[in-house]
Design a protein around this motif. Sequence first.
Motif, short mmCIF file in Angstrom:
data_model
loop_
_atom_site.label_atom_id
_atom_site.label_comp_id
_atom_site.label_asym_id
_atom_site.label_seq_id
_atom_site.Cartn_x
_atom_site.Cartn_y
_atom_site.Cartn_z
N TYR A 59 14.11 -26.86 64.06
CA TYR A 59 13.75 -28.23 64.43
C TYR A 59 12.32 -28.24 64.97
O TYR A 59 11.98 -27.45 65.85
N GLY A 60 11.52 -29.15 64.44
CA GLY A 60 10.14 -29.24 64.92
C GLY A 60 9.74 -30.70 65.00
O GLY A 60 10.21 -31.53 64.22
N ALA A 124 4.17 -30.31 63.38
CA ALA A 124 5.62 -30.58 63.30
C ALA A 124 6.31 -29.54 62.43
O ALA A 124 7.36 -28.99 62.77
N VAL A 125 5.69 -29.26 61.28
CA VAL A 125 6.29 -28.33 60.32
C VAL A 125 6.32 -26.91 60.90
O VAL A 125 7.36 -26.21 60.86
N LEU A 126 5.20 -26.48 61.48
CA LEU A 126 5.16 -25.11 62.01
C LEU A 126 6.01 -24.96 63.27
O LEU A 126 6.57 -23.90 63.52
N ASN A 127 6.12 -26.03 64.06
CA ASN A 127 7.04 -25.97 65.21
C ASN A 127 8.46 -25.68 64.74
O ASN A 127 9.20 -24.94 65.38
N ASP A 131 10.76 -22.47 65.61
CA ASP A 131 12.10 -22.69 66.17
C ASP A 131 13.14 -21.89 65.38
O ASP A 131 14.02 -21.23 65.95
N LEU A 132 13.00 -21.94 64.05
CA LEU A 132 13.95 -21.23 63.19
C LEU A 132 13.84 -19.71 63.40
O LEU A 132 14.85 -19.00 63.50
N THR A 404 13.71 -22.79 82.93
CA THR A 404 13.61 -22.26 81.57
C THR A 404 14.88 -22.64 80.80
O THR A 404 15.97 -22.59 81.34
N ARG A 405 14.70 -23.05 79.56
CA ARG A 405 15.86 -23.47 78.78
C ARG A 405 15.95 -22.66 77.51
O ARG A 405 15.14 -21.81 77.24
N ASN A 406 16.94 -23.00 76.72
CA ASN A 406 17.28 -22.04 75.69
C ASN A 406 16.67 -22.19 74.31
O ASN A 406 16.50 -21.23 73.60
N SER A 407 16.36 -23.40 73.91
CA SER A 407 15.82 -23.50 72.56
C SER A 407 14.40 -24.05 72.64
O SER A 407 13.95 -24.48 73.69
N PHE A 408 13.69 -24.02 71.55
CA PHE A 408 12.31 -24.51 71.56
C PHE A 408 12.34 -26.03 71.60
O PHE A 408 11.74 -26.66 72.46
#
Length: 410
Positions: A59-60, A124-127, A131-132, A404-408
Amino acid sequence: MVRGRISRLSVRDVRFPTSLGGHGSDAMGGAFPLQHTDPDYSAAYVVLETDAEDGLKGYGITFTLGKGTEVVVCAVNALAPHLLNKDLGDIVGDFRGFYRQLTSDGQLRWIGPEKGVVHLATAAVLNAVWDLWAKQEGKPLWKLLVDMDPRKLVSCLDFRYITDVLTEEEAYEILRKGQVGKKEREEQMLAHGYPAYTTSCAWLGYSDATLKQLCSKALEDGWTRFKVKVGADLQDDIRRCRLIRNMIGPEKTLMMDANQRWDVPEAVEWMAKLAEFKPLWIEEPTSPDDILGHATISKALVPLGIGVATGEQCHNRVIFKQLLQAKALQFLQIDSCRLGSVNENLSVLLMAKKFDIPVCPHAGGVGLCELVQHLIIFDFISVSASLKDRYIRGVGRVCNQMETRNSFCF
Ligand SMILES: C[C@H](O)[C@@H](O)CC(=O)C(=O)O
Ligand SMILES: [Mg+2]
């Protein structure tokens, strides 16, 4: 181990009607007293799917305001052919090359290069790719970065146009030195989070009553650093800054944000009038493209003890390089969605380290607070090793410290 071939890229136009409550309003836009009344916080929201059996998605986003999202969504779709049917392993195996490929697209480059809508779309695309990658490694993004071998990390960055101030070898040296004490700093982040400030009480469109009510609540919640929007009407600014300074007292930190409203001499004169309220910084005093203008303002405000902060609309690493070279800022504000994703943000973090300028990321917009915490936590653990004069922007939640949280992304 990264795996899978990108089988689908979808992008959505996501909007929130923040303008209805004056949230996000600032001094830029229509004439006073209208101001920036219609910032509907929005995002172009990218989802990447692969043919791998794990079912993981990347997800970005890039942050946008209202109908601007339509244009960014179009640019994301134009970039999609660069990703479809590509192996994720090939992309991250030569991430610098892939970054170059996106930013050098023969037909899209002309409407950039590395700036504007096409660069927001690239972010957006590279984020989504980062994330992946992090999800496949089973780590939050900051941890993926912190654990990555420094040689591999620098191989993801494009040093083109910045080697006059930072070579790949120098970047590697910074990261190599950053390995010392890394474990302790990681533990510190996990235990205490990162220092944060709030803008949520003092958008320009808020009435004094709303400002007072939100400021009292923020004080009750334990916030100690506050940002106030200024720049449209001097008398109005003086009244609002007095109000907020009286409420927070002399010891707490106050930042000001003019959102590019002034010409250079006007910025200096205006801030001389607001100096009595002891702001730590004035953010975006003038056009984000005016490097030498920022330098003039910085120089003039030093005797008043006011720093210049900028970066939320800074196009790319080249402009940041020149802002640093020109001593045009005292606080550098990367934006996770305006620069070309993690790749370009890391090169700016490394340049800031070289120039010994603290990074205080821009956030607050849709998803930005989530994204930038990964970058700044990595910065603390592996690059700057310092919290001096460094604050992240928070919204609502935990006071003064971002956990701190878990996903980007989400
Ligand atoms: C239009 C946006 O809300 C802008 O005012 C945000 C900003 O300057 C900030 O968060 O800082
Ligand atoms: Mg700002």
